[in-house]
Design a protein around this motif. Structure first.
Motif, short mmCIF file in Angstrom:
data_model
loop_
_atom_site.label_atom_id
_atom_site.label_comp_id
_atom_site.label_asym_id
_atom_site.label_seq_id
_atom_site.Cartn_x
_atom_site.Cartn_y
_atom_site.Cartn_z
N VAL A 99 100.47 100.28 94.80
CA VAL A 99 99.93 99.67 93.58
C VAL A 99 99.82 98.16 93.77
O VAL A 99 100.38 97.58 94.70
CB VAL A 99 100.82 99.97 92.36
CG1 VAL A 99 100.90 101.46 92.12
CG2 VAL A 99 102.22 99.37 92.50
N GLN A 100 99.11 97.55 92.85
CA GLN A 100 98.96 96.10 92.81
C GLN A 100 100.23 95.44 92.26
O GLN A 100 100.99 96.06 91.50
CB GLN A 100 97.79 95.72 91.91
CG GLN A 100 96.43 95.94 92.53
CD GLN A 100 96.02 94.81 93.43
OE1 GLN A 100 96.42 93.66 93.23
NE2 GLN A 100 95.23 95.11 94.45
N PRO A 101 100.45 94.16 92.58
CA PRO A 101 101.49 93.40 91.85
C PRO A 101 101.18 93.39 90.35
O PRO A 101 100.05 93.62 89.93
CB PRO A 101 101.39 92.00 92.47
CG PRO A 101 100.74 92.20 93.80
CD PRO A 101 99.80 93.36 93.63
N THR A 102 102.18 93.07 89.56
CA THR A 102 102.01 93.15 88.11
C THR A 102 101.20 92.00 87.52
O THR A 102 100.65 92.13 86.43
CB THR A 102 103.37 93.20 87.41
OG1 THR A 102 104.05 91.95 87.64
CG2 THR A 102 104.21 94.35 87.93
N GLY A 103 101.14 90.86 88.21
CA GLY A 103 100.47 89.70 87.65
C GLY A 103 101.33 88.94 86.66
O GLY A 103 100.84 88.04 85.97
N GLY A 104 102.60 89.29 86.57
CA GLY A 104 103.52 88.63 85.64
C GLY A 104 104.07 89.62 84.64
O GLY A 104 103.39 89.96 83.66
N ASP A 105 105.27 90.10 84.87
CA ASP A 105 105.86 91.11 83.98
C ASP A 105 105.88 90.65 82.54
O ASP A 105 105.71 91.46 81.61
CB ASP A 105 107.29 91.42 84.43
CG ASP A 105 107.36 92.16 85.76
OD1 ASP A 105 106.33 92.18 86.48
OD2 ASP A 105 108.42 92.71 86.08
N GLU A 106 106.08 89.35 82.32
CA GLU A 106 106.22 88.83 80.96
C GLU A 106 104.93 88.91 80.16
O GLU A 106 104.94 88.81 78.92
CB GLU A 106 106.73 87.38 80.99
CG GLU A 106 105.72 86.37 81.48
CD GLU A 106 105.53 86.33 83.01
OE1 GLU A 106 104.69 85.54 83.48
OE2 GLU A 106 106.21 87.11 83.71
N LEU A 107 103.80 89.12 80.85
CA LEU A 107 102.51 89.18 80.17
C LEU A 107 102.19 90.57 79.62
O LEU A 107 101.27 90.73 78.83
CB LEU A 107 101.39 88.74 81.12
CG LEU A 107 101.51 87.31 81.68
CD1 LEU A 107 100.39 87.04 82.67
CD2 LEU A 107 101.48 86.29 80.55
N TRP A 108 102.95 91.57 80.05
CA TRP A 108 102.69 92.94 79.63
C TRP A 108 103.30 93.20 78.25
O TRP A 108 104.34 92.65 77.90
CB TRP A 108 103.29 93.91 80.64
CG TRP A 108 102.56 93.99 81.96
CD1 TRP A 108 102.37 92.98 82.85
CD2 TRP A 108 101.95 95.15 82.53
NE1 TRP A 108 101.67 93.43 83.94
CE2 TRP A 108 101.40 94.75 83.78
CE3 TRP A 108 101.82 96.47 82.12
CZ2 TRP A 108 100.72 95.65 84.60
CZ3 TRP A 108 101.15 97.36 82.94
CH2 TRP A 108 100.61 96.96 84.16
N ALA A 109 102.65 94.10 77.51
CA ALA A 109 103.19 94.48 76.20
C ALA A 109 104.42 95.35 76.34
O ALA A 109 105.25 95.42 75.43
CB ALA A 109 102.12 95.21 75.38
N SER A 110 104.54 96.05 77.47
CA SER A 110 105.73 96.84 77.76
C SER A 110 106.03 96.67 79.25
O SER A 110 105.19 96.22 80.03
CB SER A 110 105.53 98.32 77.41
OG SER A 110 104.34 98.83 78.00
#
Length: 455
Positions: A99-110
């Motif tokens: 999978v791809q990196p998350t791009g910043g966990d804090e930016l996700w709604a969950s």
């Protein structure tokens, strides 16, 4: 194309698929919890753990043999086999578990690696791209009780999100184990959750690094500013020439095509893209033409001081990475040359310029979706979704598809998937539409039966 006759799925297959979906979803959630980001060395062990989990699922689904393979120190891939009944073809089912990196966990709604359902969608990194593809294949095999009506080779790659750098070596080394009559690639998307698609074209990709130089060293902007320019401003003016006033790519000599794919609702498209109010769409023509059949240019990065670190000096040099998507029919080397020459011609004020190829690169690809296999696919997908299947393109690049076509020239290649425009592949809050996932599993189950001659 003539109107498709849409049949009702056989009740026993529809019931079998309905019976395996709860377990398939549970296993998908378990896979999503594994942060298999092969591109990040810190997650190498997670990627190996993901491969082991996929291998265990294949064994549970009745595979006669399961191996975890790699080539040239590449990522672990899973290859599993279900022997072909006499007289039936062998079908390769492809997906990838990295999978791809998350791009910043804090930016996700969950939390990205804790699957969460909201409004009929399952959120999590890899929920759509492409662990849903892995589970689509396994769920279809489970629907047949582990004894599909055709031979099956399950091939689940582990480095697709890194550009599949060792795929060529892997295919060469294990060619006999991977040879198939039909290749089903579950790594694409549908134009809408209720409209199944066969992907028949992909754009290519080239990158160019451009560097502009104007001074031997930084100098004081108060002492020299005015007569003496700065490299960053010169670079910005150069990059501004890549588009015309309508947002069309202004690089000459590029291939441009047309498309008869259905036009999406513009407001939905804008919302899926996250466009701000009042921001215009670039270019001309239909949205499918602009996304799938025309070139696109973007500046991916610029080397320059951060605003917080800036001082009152004129910058001697500045550098940018320019990425260009290529329409089907375009030669990638010609396109890279055209982009580099355009940048070199349009640097102002006599500034010095150098260009060099970037790390990205992929030829565009086109499939001719004609013949019995494609007819079976259209019938199976239309039946499962209750809506006629369409042919569509992908604006992105999937280099390994051309690799499969070269390695197995006699095989029919079908490119499918269970993503949709709202899936946000590679983006924040990636998600899978769960009802569409069920339809995708049913479609593949029907396809295997049709390929066996049991239409």
């Amino acid at each position: 194309m003539a109107d498709q006759q849409i049949s009702t799925p056989p009740a026993e297959l529809a019931d079998a698929v309905a019976g395996v979906l709860p377990g398939a979803r549970a296993d998908l959630e378990a896979l999503v919890r594994i942060p298999s980001i092969w591109a990040d060395p810190a997650h190498a062990e997670d990627t190996r753990r993901s491969a082991e989990a996929v291998a265990a699922l294949a064994r549970d689904a009745g595979a006669a043999s399961v191996e975890i393979l790699s080539a040239e120190e590449g990522a672990p891939a899973v290859v599993a086999h279900w022997p072909a009944p006499a007289g039936s073809p062998t079908v390769m089912l492809y997906a990838h578990h990295d999978v791809q990196p998350t791009g910043g966990d804090e930016l996700w709604a969950s939390t990205p690696f804790e699957p969460t359902e909201r409004d009929g969608r399952l959120y999590g990194r890899g929920a759509a791209d492409d662990k849903a593809g892995v589970m689509t294949h396994l769920a279809a095999l489970r629907a047949y009780g582990g004894t599909p009506p055709v031979g099956v080779t399950l091939f689940v790659e582990g480095e697709e999100e890194s550009g599949s750098p060792t795929l060529t070596a892997l295919l060469a080394e294990h060619r006999d184990a991977l040879t198939a009559d039909v290749i089903v690639i579950a790594d694409a998307a549908n134009p809408a959750v209720d409209t199944p698609a066969l992907t028949t074209s992909l754009r290519g990709l080239v990158d160019v690094v451009v560097e502009v130089s104007m001074l031997e060293r930084p100098v004081h902007s108060g002492v020299y500013g005015g007569p003496v320019g700065d490299a960053l401003t010169a670079l910005c003016r150069t990059l501004a020439t890549l588009h015309d006033d309508k947002g069309e790519v202004a690089v000459p000599g590029l291939v441009r095509g047309s498309s008869d794919a259905p036009e999406p609702d513009e407001s939905t498209y804008r919302a899926d893209a996250g466009l701000l109010d009042g921001v215009e769409l670039l270019g001309t023509g239909s949205i499918p033409e602009r996304v799938n059949r025309k070139p696109a240019v973007a500046v991916l990065g610029i080397d320059a001081p951060a605003v917080a670190e800036a001082s009152n000096v004129l910058l001697p040099r500045a550098r940018a990475m320019v990425s260009m998507r290529l329409a089907p029919g375009q030669d990638a080397k010609d396109a890279r040359r055209a982009l580099a020459e355009h940048l070199e011609r349009n640097v102002p004020w006599g500034a010095h310029v150098t260009t060099a190829p970037g790390s990205g690169g992929a030829e565009p690809f086109t499939l001719s979706a004609t013949g019995e296999v494609y007819d079976h696919a259209r019938a199976a997908f239309s039946s499962a979704y209750g809506t006629a299947a369409v042919e569509t393109g992908i604006g992105g690049s999937i280099p390994f598809i051309a690799e499969f076509a070269r390695a197995f020239p006699g095989a029919a290649v079908l490119v499918t998937g269970v993503g949709d425009p709202a899936s946000r592949w590679h983006g924040i809050d990636e998600s899978l539409h769960l009802e569409m996932f069920g339809k995708g599993v049913l479609a593949e189950t029907l396809l295997l039966r049709r390929l066996a001659g049991g239409a």
